[in-house]
Design a protein around this motif. Structure first.
Motif, mmCIF file in Angstrom:
data_model
loop_
_atom_site.group_PDB
_atom_site.id
_atom_site.type_symbol
_atom_site.label_atom_id
_atom_site.label_comp_id
_atom_site.label_asym_id
_atom_site.label_seq_id
_atom_site.Cartn_x
_atom_site.Cartn_y
_atom_site.Cartn_z
ATOM 1 N N TRP A 32 1.015 -1.108 -0.089
ATOM 2 C CA TRP A 32 0.068 -0.096 0.121
ATOM 3 C C TRP A 32 1.076 1.335 -0.002
ATOM 4 N N GLU A 34 0.463 4.237 1.466
ATOM 5 C CA GLU A 34 0.331 5.051 2.617
ATOM 6 C C GLU A 34 0.049 3.949 3.798
ATOM 7 N N GLU A 36 -1.288 4.689 6.686
ATOM 8 C CA GLU A 36 -2.886 4.706 7.157
ATOM 9 C C GLU A 36 -3.616 3.625 6.421
ATOM 10 N N GLU A 37 -3.296 3.694 5.038
ATOM 11 C CA GLU A 37 -4.174 2.952 3.871
ATOM 12 C C GLU A 37 -3.836 1.394 4.596
ATOM 13 N N ALA A 38 -2.538 1.121 4.710
ATOM 14 C CA ALA A 38 -1.932 -0.091 5.000
ATOM 15 C C ALA A 38 -2.487 -0.712 6.238
ATOM 16 N N GLU A 40 -5.481 0.406 7.703
ATOM 17 C CA GLU A 40 -6.807 0.270 7.607
ATOM 18 C C GLU A 40 -7.339 -1.038 6.789
ATOM 19 N N LEU A 41 -6.568 -1.301 5.550
ATOM 20 C CA LEU A 41 -6.882 -2.295 4.789
ATOM 21 C C LEU A 41 -6.331 -3.601 4.838
ATOM 22 N N SER A 42 -5.091 -3.573 5.588
ATOM 23 C CA SER A 42 -4.315 -5.163 5.726
ATOM 24 C C SER A 42 -5.041 -6.119 6.321
#
Length: 97
Positions: A32, A34, A36-38, A40-42
């Motif tokens: 990912w 970012e 924050e994205e990692a 949230e989504l991982s």
């Protein structure tokens, strides 16, 4: 900087089939862009993978060149995995079937 998943016990990076920005499929390190994205989504990503145990994985940051080196070392071969060592070097391993 890319953010990737690393197994807490084996140092293995999570690899799978991906699609590059040209629309071509390749086998490489899941990432990912970012943190924050990692974060949230991982977990949802890992829950979608049969047999994956989310608690065994952590998000780590690699430099873009380091991640590209890992992908080169994988040689687009799904029979290989790559570990990220504390020395900041990749270690390629053959997957056991």
């Amino acid at each position: 900087m890319p953010y990737v998943l690393q197994n807490k016990n084996t140092d293995q990076l999570f690899t799978c089939m991906l699609v590059n920005h040209y629309g071509l499929a390749y086998y490489g390190v899941k990432f990912w862009a970012e943190q924050e994205e990692a974060n949230e989504l991982s977990q949802d990503f890992l829950l979608s993978i049969e047999g994956a145990v989310p608690e065994q994985w952590q998000v780590i940051e690699l430099e873009e060149g380091e991640m590209k080196l890992c992908n080169v070392k994988l040689r687009n071969d799904p029979n290989l995995s790559v570990g990220w060592l504390s020395t900041r070097k990749p270690e390629v391993r053959k997957l056991e079937n």
